[in-house]
Design a protein around this motif. Structure first.
Motif, PDB file in Angstrom:
ATOM      1  N   GLU A 345       0.757  -1.378   0.011  1.00 41.57           N
ATOM      2  CA  GLU A 345      -0.117  -0.227   0.013  1.00 41.57           C
ATOM      3  C   GLU A 345       0.840   1.293  -0.021  1.00 41.57           C
ATOM      4  N   HIS A 346       1.818   1.308   0.801  1.00 38.01           N
ATOM      5  CA  HIS A 346       2.885   2.214   0.834  1.00 38.01           C
ATOM      6  C   HIS A 346       3.439   2.736  -0.615  1.00 38.01           C
ATOM      7  N   LEU A 347       4.012   1.677  -1.266  1.00 42.25           N
ATOM      8  CA  LEU A 347       4.388   2.013  -2.549  1.00 42.25           C
ATOM      9  C   LEU A 347       3.263   2.401  -3.618  1.00 42.25           C
ATOM     10  N   LEU A 348       2.097   1.753  -3.540  1.00 43.39           N
ATOM     11  CA  LEU A 348       1.110   2.209  -4.585  1.00 43.39           C
ATOM     12  C   LEU A 348       0.761   3.601  -4.232  1.00 43.39           C
ATOM     13  N   ARG A 349       0.646   4.052  -2.938  1.00 43.99           N
ATOM     14  CA  ARG A 349       0.177   5.293  -2.782  1.00 43.99           C
ATOM     15  C   ARG A 349       1.404   6.345  -3.365  1.00 43.99           C
ATOM     16  N   HIS A 350       2.601   5.969  -2.919  1.00 41.39           N
ATOM     17  CA  HIS A 350       3.810   6.836  -3.556  1.00 41.39           C
ATOM     18  C   HIS A 350       3.692   7.282  -5.015  1.00 41.39           C
ATOM     19  N   LEU A 351       3.378   5.964  -5.591  1.00 41.36           N
ATOM     20  CA  LEU A 351       3.228   6.097  -7.078  1.00 41.36           C
ATOM     21  C   LEU A 351       2.080   7.053  -7.586  1.00 41.36           C
ATOM     22  N   VAL A 352       0.678   6.470  -6.475  1.00 39.21           N
ATOM     23  CA  VAL A 352      -0.322   7.454  -7.138  1.00 39.21           C
ATOM     24  C   VAL A 352      -0.328   8.759  -7.049  1.00 39.21           C
ATOM     25  N   SER A 353       0.253   9.179  -5.655  1.00 38.30           N
ATOM     26  CA  SER A 353       0.364  10.490  -5.421  1.00 38.30           C
ATOM     27  C   SER A 353       1.766  10.929  -4.952  1.00 38.30           C
ATOM     28  N   PRO A 354       2.467  11.108  -5.944  1.00 34.50           N
ATOM     29  CA  PRO A 354       4.224  11.279  -5.696  1.00 34.50           C
ATOM     30  C   PRO A 354       4.245  12.725  -4.795  1.00 34.50           C
ATOM     31  N   GLY A 355       4.859  12.693  -3.910  1.00 33.11           N
ATOM     32  CA  GLY A 355       5.159  14.038  -3.128  1.00 33.11           C
ATOM     33  C   GLY A 355       3.936  14.379  -2.093  1.00 33.11           C
ATOM     34  N   GLY A 356       3.151  13.294  -2.154  1.00 32.19           N
ATOM     35  CA  GLY A 356       2.064  13.656  -1.162  1.00 32.19           C
ATOM     36  C   GLY A 356       0.959  14.351  -1.382  1.00 32.19           C
ATOM     37  N   THR A 357       0.671  14.359  -2.995  1.00 33.21           N
ATOM     38  CA  THR A 357      -0.285  14.931  -3.538  1.00 33.21           C
ATOM     39  C   THR A 357      -1.705  14.060  -3.219  1.00 33.21           C
ATOM     40  N   LEU A 358      -2.939  14.753  -3.582  1.00 28.54           N
ATOM     41  CA  LEU A 358      -4.006  14.403  -3.060  1.00 28.54           C
ATOM     42  C   LEU A 358      -4.314  13.065  -4.229  1.00 28.54           C
ATOM     43  N   MET A 359      -4.919  12.144  -3.577  1.00 35.39           N
ATOM     44  CA  MET A 359      -5.167  11.008  -4.471  1.00 35.39           C
ATOM     45  C   MET A 359      -6.506  11.010  -4.985  1.00 35.39           C
ATOM     46  N   SER A 360      -6.471  10.360  -6.107  1.00 34.39           N
ATOM     47  CA  SER A 360      -7.741  10.651  -7.038  1.00 34.39           C
ATOM     48  C   SER A 360      -8.590   9.301  -6.810  1.00 34.39           C
ATOM     49  N   ILE A 361      -8.178   8.513  -5.827  1.00 35.14           N
ATOM     50  CA  ILE A 361      -9.161   7.208  -5.502  1.00 35.14           C
ATOM     51  C   ILE A 361      -9.300   7.282  -4.139  1.00 35.14           C
ATOM     52  N   PHE A 376       3.094  -8.306  -5.499  1.00 37.13           N
ATOM     53  CA  PHE A 376       4.073  -8.322  -6.460  1.00 37.13           C
ATOM     54  C   PHE A 376       4.639  -6.970  -6.721  1.00 37.13           C
ATOM     55  N   PRO A 377       5.816  -6.569  -6.399  1.00 36.49           N
ATOM     56  CA  PRO A 377       6.323  -5.249  -6.666  1.00 36.49           C
ATOM     57  C   PRO A 377       6.092  -4.513  -7.976  1.00 36.49           C
ATOM     58  N   LEU A 378       6.816  -5.545  -9.128  1.00 36.80           N
ATOM     59  CA  LEU A 378       6.503  -4.989 -10.332  1.00 36.80           C
ATOM     60  C   LEU A 378       5.075  -4.686 -10.898  1.00 36.80           C
ATOM     61  N   ALA A 379       4.210  -5.585 -10.569  1.00 43.13           N
ATOM     62  CA  ALA A 379       2.653  -5.404 -10.788  1.00 43.13           C
ATOM     63  C   ALA A 379       2.096  -4.068 -10.344  1.00 43.13           C
ATOM     64  N   ILE A 380       2.479  -3.869  -8.771  1.00 39.82           N
ATOM     65  CA  ILE A 380       2.068  -2.659  -8.428  1.00 39.82           C
ATOM     66  C   ILE A 380       2.631  -1.482  -8.899  1.00 39.82           C
ATOM     67  N   THR A 381       3.878  -1.507  -9.235  1.00 39.01           N
ATOM     68  CA  THR A 381       4.394  -0.481 -10.146  1.00 39.01           C
ATOM     69  C   THR A 381       3.899  -0.130 -11.511  1.00 39.01           C
ATOM     70  N   VAL A 382       3.476  -1.295 -12.155  1.00 37.93           N
ATOM     71  CA  VAL A 382       2.833  -1.029 -13.433  1.00 37.93           C
ATOM     72  C   VAL A 382       1.520  -0.662 -13.330  1.00 37.93           C
ATOM     73  N   VAL A 383       0.607  -0.973 -12.357  1.00 35.70           N
ATOM     74  CA  VAL A 383      -0.846  -0.391 -12.205  1.00 35.70           C
ATOM     75  C   VAL A 383      -0.632   1.046 -11.555  1.00 35.70           C
ATOM     76  N   GLY A 384       0.459   1.407 -10.866  1.00 36.37           N
ATOM     77  CA  GLY A 384       0.372   2.767 -10.236  1.00 36.37           C
ATOM     78  C   GLY A 384       0.976   3.691 -11.426  1.00 36.37           C
ATOM     79  N   LEU A 385       1.876   3.438 -12.110  1.00 28.81           N
ATOM     80  CA  LEU A 385       2.565   4.316 -13.271  1.00 28.81           C
ATOM     81  C   LEU A 385       1.237   4.533 -14.227  1.00 28.81           C
ATOM     82  N   SER A 386       0.435   3.079 -14.593  1.00 35.53           N
ATOM     83  CA  SER A 386      -0.761   3.325 -15.698  1.00 35.53           C
ATOM     84  C   SER A 386      -1.624   4.197 -15.281  1.00 35.53           C
TER      85      SER A 386
END
Length: 778
Positions: A345-361, A376-386
């Motif tokens: 969750e920590h990793l996904l939050r960082h990818l979705v809201s870099p720098g602590g910006t407001l999340m859209s979900i 799965f780290p790579l799966a989380i990264t792929v979803v977060g970036l896309s």
């Protein structure tokens, strides 16, 4: 005289030619003979001089040259005598003319035969000698380079080549600390026969499926302050990948040694390893600092052989850190775990809201995505970036499509698919066909569930004609486990040599959801009517609109898997599956009927079915086994939580040879009529913890006379054995480990012959009175 070039031949010829030339000038009587002799000399001398030089290079004996010197002396004597013959002495002139002729013929034969052969031999010897000398000189030059090259502590050497660390890394801190302990331990030092201490390198393997962060972890270890202080600039990091090129690997390491890749010439793989070994020994000796060599992403099936080539001996403190998607036994192996929910969750939050910006979900949607990626780290990264920055409706749509099988996480990015698929592509060799097919079959089972290896065995015997003993099935499972494509879990630690499925008994298989998703994704790449596997997941009333494609024409699938949720109401479509040989039904609703289309599955007609496995099923009393499955040979029930008694209809299936009812925690008794199964050879009841008694019909006359294996291990409530168990003369294997309620044995056991009992210490004491029984404590 211009022909004379010095040396032994030159010195001998010099004296002879002076005499011959002087005679020619002053003596007219033998002029023609002398000229022929002079011409012969002129032809022989250059070749002999070359040969002499070659002989001088090799330092070998000069037999032919010595022979020529001896004959040259004779010729000189003849010529000098000729000069003293008087003009009037015709007879002596004739005699010596013949001698000059014979001498000339001797030299000519020597020139035409001996000299060429000797020259050829000398040439070959000199070539070989010079070749060895060149290698020796090259080695001396390399040694000189190794000694004179300065290995400065600079950005051009060692850890300057370690890769970058992502901006945020989660879940790897404890892994770094554990690996540091392994790498900082002292190496093993052995004492060979020559009494010289020999340092052996330590190998540490980081193993995990692709996309789990192995390379990142290795980079973090290399950049750790304790590791850098220990190894200084002697940290060399090289990425190997799937196409192993030893020369390229070694040159990469040389490049990190102050650019030595440009100074050293590598001939072949053997030369590369020899030079690398010499250099590492030089560095280890000169610097007095240990060496850490990192071999990243080694995923060749020959992992152990590849790494062993780098295990140079005699280098104090030499360590090798390997990352691989394969499993192997080295000094230490660290199996990298997936992320827990908090880190994911920590990793996904960082990818979705870099720098602590407001999340859209919302947090709810984010948590569902975390669950879907399953750590799965790579799966989380792929979803977060896309999906970063997109509205919540987009996230929910993606989750809904995943749940219905309408799309896959692999559709979001080719990076994740490519990363995982490389492991699958490595199974394309001819001898790996059934291994790859077996991996794809695992996608047909429900997620997050253990799969019994005996069920896989039954499937693969039918689909791929593997042996029924399970040897090939067991080997295939180990191969997939070695490649980190599944996990094999053993529930029994004893090697009892069972006669029934001895290779696969007590083994279960688990698989990461992302790998299961890969198996399903690959199976879906063919058109519906051409797929080998048909995987159907039904929600609610069946979503008949999703069956439209299946209803158009007969399907060719040999393996059919159907899963339903709790709300399913048995609304089965009428699909045609004439080629199906294996059917997996996972119905989670409490009430359901078997699919009507089973009647048309010609290769799976119920009346001909021989093997049936029921896992986590709630069996109703209305199910008439003997009517539905009259030819059943092998029957298994496992983890059937509501089963209190075995359906009595089982006892009417006379062909039955194997019954396995395991881990059914509420089972209390077996039907009294079980003694009717006169063909039964194997009866497994292990871990049925509430089972209290066994029917006497098992052992009475006319009972289970063919029974060879009886497994009662883990039946903690069982109070006694059948009274007439001694009648079971064919019984060979008895498991009773953990039968805590049995305190005495019936006296009929004295009649048992060739029986082996596997039990714990408490039960072993009961058998001491019966020396005819072999007892093995487990």
């Amino acid at each position: 005289m211009e022909l004379i070039a010095g040396g032994v031949v030159g010195a001998a010829i010099s004296e002879s030619e002076k005499s011959i030339y002087e005679v020619i000038k002053t003596t007219i009587r033998f002029k023609s003979s002398f000229n022929r002799l002079k011409n012969t000399f002129e032809e022989i001398i250059p070749i002999l001089e070359d040969t002499e030089r070659l002989e001088m290079i090799t330092g070998r004996a000069q037999q032919e040259i010595d022979f020529f010197k001896k004959e040259l002396k004779k010729g000189t004597d003849i010529v000098l005598l000729c000069s003293k013959i008087k003009q009037w002495n015709l007879y002596r002139k004739y005699v010596y003319a013949k001698k000059i002729q014979s001498y000339n013929e001797l030299l000519t034969n020597f020139f035409q035969i001996n000299v060429p052969l000797h020259h050829l031999r000398a040439t070959k010897q000199a070539t070989h000698y010079l070749s060895n000398k060149i290698d020796l000189v090259k080695k001396e030059i390399l040694d000189d380079v190794h000694e004179k090259v300065d290995f400065p502590s600079s950005s051009k050497r060692g850890c300057g080549y370690v890769g970058d660390i992502p901006e945020l890394v989660v879940g790897l801190d404890s892994a770094v600390e554990e690996l540091k302990v392994m790498l900082l331990k002292e190496n093993v030092v052995v004492q060979p026969t020559d009494c010289l201490s020999l340092h052996l390198p330590t190998v540490v393997l980081i193993s995990a499926p692709p996309g789990c962060g192995k390379t990142t972890l290795a980079n973090m270890v290399c950049l750790d302050s304790t590791i850098k202080e220990k190894f200084k600039e002697n940290i060399f990091f090289v990425t190997v990948s799937n196409e192993v090129n030893m020369k390229k690997v070694v040159k990469t390491i040389f490049k990190q040694m102050a650019g030595l890749d440009e100074l050293l010439e590598i001939q072949d793989d053997e030369d590369a390893m020899n030079q690398l070994g010499q250099l590492l020994k030089k560095i280890g000796t000169a610097d007095k600092n240990p060496i850490l060599l990192v071999l990243d992403n080694v995923w060749s099936p020959g992992l152990e052989h590849f790494v062993r080539r780098f295990m140079f001996k005699g280098i104090p403190g030499y360590k090798i850190l390997v990352t691989s998607r394969f499993i192997s036994k080295f000094h230490y192996m660290y199996e990298l775990n997936l992320l827990n929910d908090q880190d994911a969750e920590h990793l996904l939050r960082h990818l979705v809201s870099p720098g602590g910006t407001l999340m859209s979900i919302t947090d709810e949607t984010l948590n569902k995505v975390v669950k879907a990626c399953n750590g799965f780290p790579l799966a989380i990264t792929v979803v977060g970036l896309s999906h970063g920055g997109k509205p919540e409706a987009t996230w929910k749509t993606t989750l809904d499509k995943w749940s219905k099988g309408q799309s896959s996480i692999f559709d979001l990015s080719s990076v994740l698919l490519k990363s995982l698929k490389t492991s699958l592509d490595a199974l394309c060799e001819k001898d790996m066909e059934t291994v790859k097919e077996g991996f794809l079959d695992l996608g047909c089972f429900p997620k997050n569930q253990r799969i019994s290896s005996t069920i896989l065995l039954d499937m693969w015997v039918e689909l791929y004609e593997l042996d029924e003993d399970g040897m090939y099935t067991y080997n295939n499972l180990l191969e997939l486990s070695y490649r980190n494509l599944l996990n094999v879990v053993a529930t029994r630690k004893d090697d009892s040599g069972d006669l029934d499925h001895r290779y696969c008994d007590g083994l279960f298989v688990t698989q990461h959801d992302m790998l299961r998703e890969l198996a399903i994704y690959e199976s879906y790449q063919e058109a519906m009517e051409l797929r080998k596997r048909l995987i159907i997941e039904i929600d609610g009333k069946g979503h008949l609109k999703d069956w439209v494609e299946m209803l158009k024409k007969p399907l060719t699938a040999r393996l059919v898997s159907i899963s339903t949720d709790e709300t399913f109401t048995s609304s089965w479509p009428d699909i045609k599956l004439p080629e199906a040989e294996v059917l997996i039904l996972n119905c989670r609703s409490k009430k359901y009927t078997l699919p009507q289309f089973m009647e048309h599955m010609n290769k799976l007609k119920l009346m001909n079915m021989q093997k049936l496995s029921l896992t986590r099923c709630e069996i109703g009393k209305a199910l008439n086994f003997s009517t539905l499955f009259p030819n059943l040979v092998d029957f298994k029930m496992e983890h059937c939580g509501n089963l209190t008694e075995v359906p009595v209809g089982i006892c009417d299936i006379v062909p039955l040879e194997k019954i396995s009812i395991t881990r059914c925690k509420k089972l209390r008794e077996l039907p009294d009529k079980i003694g009717k199964l006169t063909n039964l050879k194997s009866l497994r009841l292990n871990n049925c913890t509430m089972l209290e008694t066994l029917p006497e019909s098992i052992s009475c006359l006319g009972g289970l006379q063919e029974l060879r294996l009886l497994d009662l291990s883990g039946c903690v409530m069982l109070r006694k054995m059948p009274t007439w168990i001694g009648y079971l003369q064919n019984l060979r294997i008895l498991h009773m480990k953990g039968c805590l309620g049995i305190f005495e044995l019936p006296t009929s056991v004295k009649d048992l012959q060739n029986l082996v009992v596997f039990c714990d210490e408490q039960n072993a004491a009961l058998w001491e009175l019966y020396p005819n029984i072999d007892v093995i404590q487990v």
